[in-house]
Design a protein around this motif. Sequence first.
Motif, PDB file in Angstrom:
ATOM      1  N   ASP A   6      -1.982 -34.751  24.486  1.00 47.63           N
ATOM      2  CA  ASP A   6      -2.496 -34.275  23.596  1.00 47.63           C
ATOM      3  C   ASP A   6      -3.077 -32.956  23.717  1.00 47.63           C
ATOM      4  OD1 ASP A   6      -4.511 -35.406  24.440  1.00 47.63           O
ATOM      5  OD2 ASP A   6      -5.394 -35.978  22.591  1.00 47.63           O
ATOM      6  N   LYS A   7      -2.876 -32.363  24.950  1.00 45.62           N
ATOM      7  CA  LYS A   7      -3.729 -31.276  25.423  1.00 45.62           C
ATOM      8  C   LYS A   7      -2.986 -30.071  25.528  1.00 45.62           C
ATOM      9  CE  LYS A   7      -8.140 -32.801  25.798  1.00 45.62           C
ATOM     10  NZ  LYS A   7      -7.799 -34.155  25.113  1.00 45.62           N
ATOM     11  N   SER A   8      -1.669 -30.282  25.053  1.00 44.72           N
ATOM     12  CA  SER A   8      -0.613 -29.117  25.096  1.00 44.72           C
ATOM     13  C   SER A   8      -1.310 -27.790  24.771  1.00 44.72           C
ATOM     14  CB  SER A   8       0.435 -29.383  24.610  1.00 44.72           C
ATOM     15  OG  SER A   8       1.458 -28.241  24.594  1.00 44.72           O
ATOM     16  N   TYR A   9      -2.163 -27.938  23.781  1.00 45.97           N
ATOM     17  CA  TYR A   9      -2.654 -26.689  22.833  1.00 45.97           C
ATOM     18  C   TYR A   9      -3.772 -25.910  23.966  1.00 45.97           C
ATOM     19  CZ  TYR A   9      -6.915 -29.407  21.976  1.00 45.97           C
ATOM     20  OH  TYR A   9      -8.016 -29.921  22.239  1.00 45.97           O
ATOM     21  N   LEU A  10      -4.578 -27.029  24.617  1.00 39.17           N
ATOM     22  CA  LEU A  10      -5.360 -26.348  25.366  1.00 39.17           C
ATOM     23  C   LEU A  10      -4.811 -25.887  26.729  1.00 39.17           C
ATOM     24  CD1 LEU A  10      -8.361 -26.419  26.592  1.00 39.17           C
ATOM     25  CD2 LEU A  10      -8.194 -28.579  27.498  1.00 39.17           C
ATOM     26  N   VAL A  11      -3.598 -26.440  27.044  1.00 38.69           N
ATOM     27  CA  VAL A  11      -3.019 -25.664  28.268  1.00 38.69           C
ATOM     28  C   VAL A  11      -2.525 -24.216  27.798  1.00 38.69           C
ATOM     29  CG1 VAL A  11      -1.164 -25.805  30.035  1.00 38.69           C
ATOM     30  CG2 VAL A  11      -2.591 -27.986  29.363  1.00 38.69           C
ATOM     31  N   GLU A  12      -1.960 -24.274  26.812  1.00 34.39           N
ATOM     32  CA  GLU A  12      -1.268 -22.958  26.264  1.00 34.39           C
ATOM     33  C   GLU A  12      -2.380 -21.994  25.993  1.00 34.39           C
ATOM     34  OE1 GLU A  12       0.845 -23.550  22.717  1.00 34.39           O
ATOM     35  OE2 GLU A  12       2.239 -24.940  23.345  1.00 34.39           O
ATOM     36  N   SER A  13      -3.569 -22.527  25.432  1.00 31.63           N
ATOM     37  CA  SER A  13      -4.537 -21.378  25.304  1.00 31.63           C
ATOM     38  C   SER A  13      -5.065 -20.768  26.550  1.00 31.63           C
ATOM     39  CB  SER A  13      -5.712 -22.045  24.384  1.00 31.63           C
ATOM     40  OG  SER A  13      -6.420 -23.044  25.167  1.00 31.63           O
ATOM     41  N   ARG A  14      -5.165 -21.813  27.703  1.00 26.92           N
ATOM     42  CA  ARG A  14      -5.770 -21.343  28.810  1.00 26.92           C
ATOM     43  C   ARG A  14      -4.875 -20.635  29.860  1.00 26.92           C
ATOM     44  NH1 ARG A  14     -10.246 -25.803  30.552  1.00 26.92           N
ATOM     45  NH2 ARG A  14     -11.391 -25.602  28.359  1.00 26.92           N
ATOM     46  N   LEU A  15      -3.579 -20.672  29.597  1.00 24.88           N
ATOM     47  CA  LEU A  15      -2.612 -19.988  30.343  1.00 24.88           C
ATOM     48  C   LEU A  15      -2.276 -18.761  29.564  1.00 24.88           C
ATOM     49  CD1 LEU A  15       0.051 -22.706  31.396  1.00 24.88           C
ATOM     50  CD2 LEU A  15      -1.883 -21.974  32.548  1.00 24.88           C
TER      51      LEU A  15
END
Length: 278
Positions: free
Chosen positions: A24-33
């Motif tokens: 469920d952390k896909s959004y977090l990965v996207e925002s930090r990448l």
Amino acid sequence: MKPADFDYVSNLVRERSGLILSDDKSYLVESRLAPIVRKEGYVSIEDLVGSMRQRRDQKLIDLVVDAMTTNETFFFRDKTPFDIFEQTIVPDLVSRKRGGIIKIWCAAASTGQEPYSLAMLGEALTPKLGGCKLEIIGTDISERCLEKAKSGVYTQFEVQRGLPVQMLLKHFKKEGESWKIDELLRSSIRYRTMNLLDDFRSLGRFDVIFCRNVLIYFDVATKKAVLERMAQQVEGPGYLLLGAAETVLGVTESFKPIAGSRGLYVQDPNKIGTRTAA
């Protein structure tokens, strides 16, 4: 973000840092990448990940792992551990050290607020130290965070988070829109890049280890490995301070809790390395 790209990044981050990124952390990965995509000139996250797969560029991998690690910290964070240090740990170590060196390791020190908080507290406690001196080392996986820690320069927002006004005025100097900690305190702390998955023996041994709010991101096997290697680096009976949401219970018997002191554990020399069922 494509599931395959997320899986690649999460596996890479886990392998390099121990950090678990749940599905469920896909959004977090996207925002930090996203900032890395822009800075490094890639068209998209898919393009970035594709490049990582093909080139295995260490610099790029380090940037991605650094972006994924949580660096939240502030001065005197969760005041309780500092009260415990002053009221429980210091009196015991002063009675045992008798004018010697009290060695402290701040693991996952991020941008330096924790080690500087301890240094300021140590200075305030000088009359109670019985001639003992504090020796503090801060480590972190992020070289970017450590560079900021070494500089000792913080924004107005950062010094307003947990730092008493008296200490701000005593230990910091205003420089433009920022505040810089005084040279005496800044030079009293050593900083070093250290991955908690690595061997700790090169750091030496310590009387106290602060390792707060990082183990919550690891799986049980990784927590166990980290804690048992930390136990090997503590001068017995030495202390470990964890975050409020962390515990050694059910993970390792190398440390045991101290009743009435939340987050405080003492090394048990008879149990170092003992296996505990997860």
